[in-house]
Enzyme design. Structure first.
Site, PDB file in Angstrom:
ATOM      1  N   GLU A  97       4.598   8.992  -9.702  1.00 30.57           N
ATOM      2  CA  GLU A  97       3.315   9.064 -10.404  1.00 30.57           C
ATOM      3  C   GLU A  97       3.556   9.576 -11.822  1.00 30.57           C
ATOM      4  O   GLU A  97       4.492  10.350 -12.048  1.00 30.57           O
ATOM      5  CB  GLU A  97       2.383  10.039  -9.694  1.00 30.57           C
ATOM      6  CG  GLU A  97       2.032   9.627  -8.286  1.00 30.57           C
ATOM      7  CD  GLU A  97       1.032  10.589  -7.674  1.00 30.57           C
ATOM      8  OE1 GLU A  97      -0.169  10.349  -7.802  1.00 30.57           O
ATOM      9  OE2 GLU A  97       1.468  11.607  -7.104  1.00 30.57           O
TER      10      GLU A  97
ATOM     11  N   LYS B 147      -3.967   0.682   1.952  1.00 32.15           N
ATOM     12  CA  LYS B 147      -3.533  -0.141   0.807  1.00 32.15           C
ATOM     13  C   LYS B 147      -3.141  -1.530   1.303  1.00 32.15           C
ATOM     14  O   LYS B 147      -2.488  -1.673   2.334  1.00 32.15           O
ATOM     15  CB  LYS B 147      -2.349   0.514   0.088  1.00 32.15           C
ATOM     16  CG  LYS B 147      -2.768   1.761  -0.680  1.00 32.15           C
ATOM     17  CD  LYS B 147      -1.631   2.287  -1.514  1.00 32.15           C
ATOM     18  CE  LYS B 147      -1.947   3.654  -2.098  1.00 32.15           C
ATOM     19  NZ  LYS B 147      -2.711   3.621  -3.323  1.00 32.15           N
TER      20      LYS B 147
ATOM     21  N   ARG C 198     -24.734  21.185  -0.113  1.00 36.57           N
ATOM     22  CA  ARG C 198     -25.514  22.413  -0.328  1.00 36.57           C
ATOM     23  C   ARG C 198     -26.476  22.305  -1.506  1.00 36.57           C
ATOM     24  O   ARG C 198     -27.498  22.977  -1.541  1.00 36.57           O
ATOM     25  CB  ARG C 198     -24.560  23.572  -0.576  1.00 36.57           C
ATOM     26  CG  ARG C 198     -24.373  24.434   0.655  1.00 36.57           C
ATOM     27  CD  ARG C 198     -23.558  25.624   0.332  1.00 36.57           C
ATOM     28  NE  ARG C 198     -22.489  25.245  -0.617  1.00 36.57           N
ATOM     29  CZ  ARG C 198     -21.462  26.011  -0.922  1.00 36.57           C
ATOM     30  NH1 ARG C 198     -21.357  27.199  -0.396  1.00 36.57           N
ATOM     31  NH2 ARG C 198     -20.534  25.628  -1.769  1.00 36.57           N
TER      32      ARG C 198
ATOM     33  N   HIS D  91       1.836  10.427   3.409  1.00 41.61           N
ATOM     34  CA  HIS D  91       1.959   9.070   2.885  1.00 41.61           C
ATOM     35  C   HIS D  91       3.368   8.475   3.073  1.00 41.61           C
ATOM     36  O   HIS D  91       3.520   7.362   3.570  1.00 41.61           O
ATOM     37  CB  HIS D  91       1.608   9.030   1.388  1.00 41.61           C
ATOM     38  CG  HIS D  91       0.258   9.593   1.065  1.00 41.61           C
ATOM     39  ND1 HIS D  91      -0.819   9.467   1.899  1.00 41.61           N
ATOM     40  CD2 HIS D  91      -0.205  10.286  -0.008  1.00 41.61           C
ATOM     41  CE1 HIS D  91      -1.882  10.037   1.343  1.00 41.61           C
ATOM     42  NE2 HIS D  91      -1.523  10.559   0.190  1.00 41.61           N
TER      43      HIS D  91
ATOM     44  N   HIS E  64      -4.965   7.536   3.068  1.00 39.43           N
ATOM     45  CA  HIS E  64      -5.421   6.359   2.326  1.00 39.43           C
ATOM     46  C   HIS E  64      -4.300   5.361   2.046  1.00 39.43           C
ATOM     47  O   HIS E  64      -4.559   4.213   1.757  1.00 39.43           O
ATOM     48  CB  HIS E  64      -6.200   6.754   1.062  1.00 39.43           C
ATOM     49  CG  HIS E  64      -5.333   7.161  -0.094  1.00 39.43           C
ATOM     50  ND1 HIS E  64      -4.770   8.402  -0.190  1.00 39.43           N
ATOM     51  CD2 HIS E  64      -4.937   6.487  -1.194  1.00 39.43           C
ATOM     52  CE1 HIS E  64      -4.069   8.474  -1.304  1.00 39.43           C
ATOM     53  NE2 HIS E  64      -4.161   7.324  -1.941  1.00 39.43           N
TER      54      HIS E  64
HETATM   55  C1  BG6 Z   1      -3.105  12.034  -2.666  1.00 38.32           C
HETATM   56  C2  BG6 Z   1      -2.352  13.223  -3.180  1.00 38.32           C
HETATM   57  O1  BG6 Z   1      -3.168  12.057  -1.264  1.00 38.32           O
HETATM   58  O2  BG6 Z   1      -2.456  10.844  -3.085  1.00 38.32           O
HETATM   59  C3  BG6 Z   1      -2.260  13.172  -4.685  1.00 38.32           C
HETATM   60  O3  BG6 Z   1      -3.018  14.412  -2.784  1.00 38.32           O
HETATM   61  C4  BG6 Z   1      -1.666  11.847  -5.137  1.00 38.32           C
HETATM   62  O4  BG6 Z   1      -1.484  14.248  -5.179  1.00 38.32           O
HETATM   63  C5  BG6 Z   1      -2.401  10.683  -4.494  1.00 38.32           C
HETATM   64  O5  BG6 Z   1      -1.801  11.784  -6.552  1.00 38.32           O
HETATM   65  C6  BG6 Z   1      -1.677   9.377  -4.790  1.00 38.32           C
HETATM   66  O6  BG6 Z   1      -2.459   8.308  -4.354  1.00 38.32           O
HETATM   67  P1  BG6 Z   1      -2.369   6.877  -5.049  1.00 38.32           P
HETATM   68  O7  BG6 Z   1      -3.260   6.012  -4.219  1.00 38.32           O
HETATM   69  O8  BG6 Z   1      -2.851   7.064  -6.451  1.00 38.32           O
HETATM   70  O9  BG6 Z   1      -0.929   6.481  -4.999  1.00 38.32           O
END
Ligand code: BG6
Length: 484
Positions: A216, A182, A51, A240, A178
Site C-alpha cells: 500500500e 474482491k 447514538r 487478508h 473484505h
Molecule cells: C484493512 C486494513 O482491513 O484493509 C487496512 O485494516 C488496509 O489497514 C486495508 O489499508 C486494505 O484494503 P484494500 O482493499 O484497500 O487493499
C-alpha cells in the site's frame, strides 16, 4: 457478454454504527450502486442506528453527502439517488441502554430477510446481540454481520465467538474479510478449479515457491491509535493474507459450498508450520515524500510496531511440503499493488545450445489495481540469428478481455452484503477459521515481543527494508517488483 444482476429478496438491513466512517465511505455508497443496478429490490430498506440524535431526514442528508464525497460516477443520477434515499430510515439507539430499542422493533417488518450489520467496536457486540433478542427484533432467520478486527489474539477471538454464539447460530453469523469479496480473489478459485491446465501442476513437483504481496502507498495517519496496537501482522496477515494463502493452497472442495470451502481453508491454516524468527522481517517506514514517519503518524515516538512484514512460511502437507510461501505487506510502499505469484520450477534440461535453461514460468494473479492474470512463458526471441530464448508475459487484463462495461463489478462490500441477504456464507470466515488463524499468529507475535525485536526502518516509497530482500536472496530467489 452481458453482466447479469439477479435481484436478492426484499430485506431490512439495520446498520449499527450507521453514522460511522465505514457506513458512510463503503456500506451506503455500495448499497446505492446495488440499488441502481436493480439488485437491491426497491421495497428494501436500510435503517441506520447509532447514538447521534438524528431523524430519518437528517440521516438521508448525511448519506446524500457521503455519496457525494465517496461515491463514483453513479452519484450524478439524481432521480436514482432520491429513490434510494427514500429507502433509508434512522433510529437513535443506545447499544448499552434501553433507549431506542422499542422504536427499532416497531420499525422492522415481518416475513422478509432481516440483517444487522455490527459496524461498531467489538466491545458492543454482546450488548447488541442481547438486545436484539430481548426486544424480539432478531429471529432464527436473521443474520448478523461483523467486521474485523475479530479479536486481537486467540483468547479475545474465542470470547467474541462465545458472545455471539450465546445469541446466534454459526449459520447466522457473517464475519467479513473484505478481501474475500474482491473480484479477482474469487477468480483465483475459478482459475484453479475451472481449468484443466493448472491443477495438475499445482504442487511441490512443479511449483518452486509462491509469493503473496499486498503493498500500500498510504500510511497509518488518522488511525494510528488502532494500528499501533495491531501492526501489519494483526491488521493484514492474520486475515487478508491468510485468506489468500488458503485459497491458493487449499485442496479442491467437493463443491463451491460454504462449509466445503471453509473446511478446506481451515485445513490449510492448521497445517501452517510455525515460522522461524530468522524468516520474519518486520519494518517501520521513515519519513519521506510528503509524509511523516510511522512513529509520527502513530503518535508513539517509541513504537516497535511493524508497518511492514515479510515472512517465509511452510505448509506441512503432501502437496506443499518443501515449497516456501513468501508473504509481504506494508504501508507507504512504492506502489499500491496486490498480487499472488506462483513461480514454477526451472526446466531440468535445456535442449537449446547456449541456453542456460534458467527459465521459470510464473503465473501472477493481480488483485489490484488492473485486475488480471499474467503468465510468464519462454519463447524464441524474434528475428534471425538462432534459437535464443526470451521470457515474455502473456498478459490478460480482465477489463480489456471482457470489456469495461461488462466488468463494472461490485466492490467487495457490495458483493458481500448481497451475499448476506442471499444467505451465502462461502465468502465469510467461520469462527473456527478465525481462531485457527490466531492460533498460528499468536506465538509469532509473542516471539518478537519476547525478544523486544526492533523493526527495521525502510524508506517511504521503497519496497520495504533491505532485510526483506535478503530473506529471498538467501534462498537464491527474488521478490517480484512492487509496481502499480
Ligand atoms: C484493512 C486494513 O482491513 O484493509 C487496512 O485494516 C488496509 O489497514 C486495508 O489499508 C486494505 O484494503 P484494500 O482493499 O484497500 O487493499
Amino acid at each position: 457478454m452481458v453482466s447479469r444482476v439477479i435481484p436478492v429478496d426484499t430485506f431490512d438491513l439495520v446498520i449499527f454504527g450507521g453514522t460511522g466512517d465505514l457506513a458512510r465511505r463503503k456500506i451506503l455508497p455500495g448499497l446505492f450502486r446495488r440499488f441502481l443496478s436493480g439488485q437491491m429490490p426497491s421495497d428494501s430498506r436500510v435503517i441506520g442506528a447509532a447514538r447521534s440524535e438524528l431523524d430519518s431526514n437528517g440521516y438521508r442528508q448525511m448519506i446524500s453527502d457521503a455519496i457525494a464525497e465517496f461515491g463514483g460516477d453513479e452519484k450524478s443520477d439524481k432521480d436514482g439517488l432520491a429513490a434510494f434515499l427514500a429507502r433509508l430510515e434512522y433510529v437513535t439507539v443506545d447499544a448499552k441502554g434501553e433507549n431506542g430499542w422499542s422504536e427499532l422493533a416497531k420499525l422492522m417488518r415481518k416475513d422478509i430477510v432481516k440483517a444487522f450489520y455490527f459496524s461498531v467496536g467489538p466491545s458492543l457486540f454482546g450488548d447488541l446481540a442481547e438486545r436484539l433478542h430481548k426486544h424480539k427484533i432478531a429471529d432464527a432467520n436473521s443474520r448478523i454481520v461483523v467486521e474485523k478486527p475479530f479479536g486481537r489474539d486467540l483468547e479475545t477471538a474465542q470470547a467474541l465467538n462465545e458472545t455471539l454464539a450465546a445469541h446466534f447460530e454459526e449459520g447466522q453469523i457473517y464475519r467479513i474479510d473484505h478481501y474475500l469479496g474482491k473480484e479477482t480473489v474469487q477468480n483465483l478459485m475459478a482459475v484453479r478449479f475451472g481449468n484443466v491446465l493448472f491443477e495438475p501442476l499445482w504442487n511441490n513437483h512443479y511449483v518452486d515457491h509462491i509469493q503473496i504481496t499486498v503493498a500500500e502507498t498510504v500510511g497509518v495517519g488518522g488511525r494510528g491509535a488502532y494500528y499501533d496496537r495491531a501492526g501489519a501482522m494483526r491488521d493484514m496477515v492474520q486475515n487478508h493474507l491468510m485468506q489468500l494463502l488458503c485459497l491458493i493452497a487449499m485442496e479442491p472442495p467437493s463443491q463451491f459450498g460454504a462449509d466445503e470451502v471453509r473446511d478446506e481453508k481451515l485445513k490449510v491454516i492448521s497445517e501452517l508450520e510455525t515460522v522461524d524468527a530468522h524468516h520474519i522481517v518486520r519494518g517501520q517506514y521513515n519519513a519521506g515524500g510528503d509524509g511523516d514517519s510511522y512513529r509520527v503518524d502513530a503518535e508513539n515516538p517509541r513504537s516497535f510496531t511493524e508497518s511492514f512484514i515479510a515472512m517465509k512460511c511452510h505448509i506441512s502437507n503432501w502437496r506443499w511440503s518443501g515449497v516456501p510461501f513468501y508473504l509481504r505487506t506494508g504501508k507507504r510502499m512504492k506502489a499500491r499493488t496486490s498480487e499472488i505469484a506462483v513461480v514454477f520450477k526451472e526446466l531440468g534440461h535445456s535442449i537449446f545450445d547456449g541456453d542456460s535453461g534458467t527459465h521459470q514460468n510464473i503465473l501472477a494473479i493481480r488483485l489490484q489495481p488492473n485486475e488480471g492474470i499474467d503468465m510468464q512463458v519462454t519463447i524464441k526471441e524474434p528475428g534471425p540469428g538462432g534459437m535464443r530464448l526470451v521470457d515474455v508475459p502473456l498478459d490478460m487484463s480482465f477489463a480489456e478481455a471482457l470489456g469495461d462495461a461488462d466488468i463494472e463489478v461490485a466492490d467487495a462490500y457490495e458483493r458481500l452484503i448481497m451475499d448476506v441477504i442471499r444467505g451465502n456464507q462461502t465468502l465469510f470466515m467461520r469462527g473456527d477459521e478465525v481462531e485457527a488463524a490466531w492460533r498460528w499468529t499468536d506465538p509469532l507475535i509473542a516471539g518478537w515481543e519476547g525478544r523486544s525485536d526492533v523493526p527495521k526502518l525502510y524508506d517511504a516509497g521503497s519496497a520495504g527494508p533491505e532485510d526483506a530482500m535478503m530473506l529471498m536472496h538467501r534462498d537464491n530467489r527474488k521478490w517480484r517488483e512492487v509496481k502499480g
